[in-house]
Write an enzyme that holds these catalytic residues in place. Structure first.
Site, PDB file in Angstrom:
ATOM      1  CG  ASP A 337      -2.297   5.900  -3.673  1.00  0.00           C
ATOM      2  OD1 ASP A 337      -2.876   5.131  -2.879  1.00  0.00           O
ATOM      3  OD2 ASP A 337      -2.286   5.726  -4.910  1.00  0.00           O
ATOM      4  CD  GLU A 390      -1.462   2.927   0.293  1.00  0.00           C
ATOM      5  OE1 GLU A 390      -2.585   2.508   0.596  1.00  0.00           O
ATOM      6  OE2 GLU A 390      -1.156   3.273  -0.860  1.00  0.00           O
TER       7      GLU A 390
END
Length: 671
Positions: A337, A390
């Site tokens: 993330d 990401e």
């Protein structure tokens, strides 16, 4: 000065030639760090076993329990819990020169006191005062149902979980990942929190039936606030107890492996919850034990703390966290993330309009190194492990190995694609859709860096935004989804929903991702229980009954998704080279391209259908339709006879009937 070695990344990307020295320095820093780690521990795998030293363990040689904690600036630490009736001062810990604190509890004395499911904390006296804290390496945390206080929980089950997945390998899944992004708690239809077991029993069969070969599990690491979607992590080594026990999580993963499904975790190393009572913040009394000091250690947009990736102990903590999840729970990899936030001091809050911005003072070189080390660890553990970033800035070499000058991820998420679709749906009427822009957005990626394409993820489904289905059909989804019911908004929505997904999976990358339920056009948004919605679970669940109901049109989107994925999987489309454009007509809104020996034909035309439309194909021969979005089974109007064969003429052209808002996939029949 001797010229630096020109690494493969620069050799392959001519636009980076002016920064070959920067990339070589990146490569040198990586090798220096690996050398330091090997000198200290022997290997990066051994270096990443801090979780076997810190935390609470039973030591057979000493015949007792030992608890260790790293807290260099603390004044005093005291172990406490059920075992000593929560006496804050009866069990002091001893400090060594490195700032490690330790206490040993002999088995003979504590065999009836240190028990499975016993609650524990550590009382820390430091410059910030005296607090009861949760051990940093604790393996399980549970919230009291009455006072809502979180505490560490000892977890010594009598029997270890018996894995049966030793023959599973994620090698084929990694070669062509078709990913189902999911959240355990919101995966059930009931208005409440789902469990690991319910997911294994009820949802895994749906995922398998849908053709997905990988699941990406969100919100697994413990987090105090359910509505954070799991992104404000407090306890990095604890699978959240909201969904069940660690053994039940293992049961889920084991069952997925038995089905041939790989399991990757949405891992949050980009930031941590700022809470003192539940998390790591100010653990030893300072603001800079795990995090950067002062404002540098605080993310204003996320209201959370930022790790100091340059600190030796922090690197070891995070790398050990990665190894722990792979070893203990058999995760097949990770989706990291917030990688953009990790890589830059400004967290990506700039326009990346110059190459220099990938290498200037805005780049956190310690963070770049940490990401290289993380990927090295993952792939040294197993070459079949999957790592996904990401990342939105387009950092050069993100998905190239460190040895080539890269950062080492296997894939990056194509975050620009969902942004493109949402902007198009929000701001452009259908007749103004730009086919050149569509082609560019879906193909603009480095040829030697693999990408996970997706039309939408959980980000687009959150309250405040809308899923693609909701953008297309909005309130009509409540009243006009009955089979046999005519509604122009729904007809348009279903047609475009299918086209958007097919063009994204076939053109946009080397992998594909879908968020749970969006494959059948799940209505509404995602909104977790909170004060503003009276703590309702109405929008924090998945309504599978909509897709299962034969009288509703959701079944058409579900069936389309299955057949689309089956075709892509059978033909290994995602493993093949980038698509080759064969034809683009900006006025008629028609796009034709070839990939994996398939001919993809899209008409985004809003009203016109074309008879005898000529398409030039790469090879002469007989072609047949293998997928047709206008088929009745997919909610289409059956305007095309798919039993017809199409023979090329002398110019390698075939003539087809191409209705508006339709996608056709052709395959040449072998003679």
């Amino acid at each position: 000065m001797k010229d630096p070695i020109i690494l493969p990344l620069v050799q392959d990307e001519s636009w980076l030639e002016g920064h070959s020295q920067d990339i070589y320095k990146r490569y040198q820093r990586y090798h220096s760090a690996i050398k330091e780690i090997v000198s200290f521990s022997g290997s990066i795998l051994e270096f990443s076993k801090a979780h076997e030293y810190y935390g609470i363990h039973f030591e057979k040689l000493r015949n007792g329990w030992v608890y260790r904690e790293w807290a260099p600036l603390a004044h005093n630490l005291f172990f406490m819990g059920d075992f000593n009736y929560w006496n804050r001062y009866s069990h002091p810990m001893k400090r060594n020169y490195r700032g490690d604190w330790e206490i040993f509890l002999p088995f003979d004395e504590y065999k009836d006191k240190i028990r499975h499911e016993g609650k524990v904390k550590v009382h820390v006296e430091a410059d910030n005062g005296a607090y009861d804290r949760i051990p940093a390496y604790i393996r399980r945390v549970e919230q009291d149902s009455e006072n809502h206080d979180f505490a560490g929980q000892l977890w010594f089950p009598e029997e270890n979980f018996m894995w049966t997945d030793k023959n599973f390998s994620a090698k084929s899944n990694k070669a062509q990942p078709i990913i189902y992004e999911c959240h355990i708690g919101m995966a059930q239809e009931k208005e409440g929190v789902g469990t690991y077991v319910e997911f294994a029993e009820n949802i895994l069969p749906r995922i398998k039936d849908g053709g997905y070969n990988t699941i990406q599990m969100m919100a697994i690491m413990e987090h105090p606030y359910y509505g954070s979607f799991g992104y404000h992590v407090s306890n990095f080594f604890s699978p959240t107890s909201r969904f069940g026990t660690p053994e039940e999580l293992k049961y889920l993963i084991n069952k997925a492996h038995e089905m041939g499904i790989a399991v990757i975790m949405d891992i949050v190393h980009s930031h941590a919850v700022k809470n003192i009572n539940e998390g790591l913040n100010e653990f030893d009394g300072s603001d800079h034990q795990y995090f950067h000091p002062g404002p540098k250690g605080y993310h204003e947009g996320w209201d959370s703390k930022l790790f100091d990736y340059g600190k030796f102990e922090v690197k070891q903590f995070l790398l050990s966290n990665i190894l722990y999840w792979m070893e203990e729970f058999h995760f097949d990899g990770f989706r990291f993330d917030g990688v953009t936030s990790i890589l830059y001091h400004h967290h990506g809050h700039t326009d990346f309009d110059k190459v220099e911005k990938y290498f200037d003072e805005g780049v956190d070189k310690d963070a770049v190194l940490y990401m290289q080390l993380a990927n090295t660890l993952i792939h040294e553990y197993s070459e079949n492990q999957i790592s996904i970033a990401e990342e939105v800035s387009g950092m050069p070499g993100l998905s190239r190995p460190p040895e080539e000058g890269g950062i080492g991820f296997d894939f990056r998420l194509a975050m620009g694609i969902p942004d493109f679709w949402i902007k198009t749906l929000k701001h452009k009427p259908d007749e103004h859709w730009d086919m050149f822009e569509m082609w560019h957005e879906l193909t603009n990626r480095p040829k030697k860096e693999k990408t996970i394409a997706y039309a939408e993820s959980h980000d687009q489904a959150l309250v405040g935004d809308k899923s693609i289905a909701f953008w297309l059909m909005d309130k009509e989804m409540y009243f006009s989804m009955a089979v046999g019911q005519t509604n122009l908004v729904v007809d348009r929505g279903i047609a475009l929903h299918k086209l958007i997904r097919l063009i994204t999976i076939s053109l946009g990358g080397e992998g594909y991702l879908n968020f749970i339920g969006n494959e059948f056009g799940h209505p509404e948004w995602v909104d977790f229980p909170r004060e503003g919605n009276n703590w309702s679970y109405q929008y924090a669940r998945r309504q599978w009954s909509l897709a299962d109901n034969k009288d509703l049109k959701y079944k058409f989107l579900s069936q389309w998704d299955k057949q689309m994925i089956k075709l892509i999987d059978d033909t290994k489309t995602l493993k093949s080279a980038h698509a080759k454009q064969l034809f683009l007509d900006p006025e008629k809104k028609i796009l034709v391209y070839e990939r994996a020996d398939l001919i993809f034909v899209f008409s985004f035309n809003i009203s016109h259908s074309y008879f005898g439309y000529e398409i030039t194909v790469p090879e002469a021969g007989e072609y047949s339709i293998v997928l047709n979005s206008d088929d009745n089974d997919f909610g289409g109007f059956k305007r095309i006879d798919t039993s017809i064969s199409y023979w090329t003429d002398d110019d390698n052209k075939i003539q087809i009937y191409l209705p508006n808002r339709t996608a056709l996939v052709f395959k040449r029949l072998k003679s």
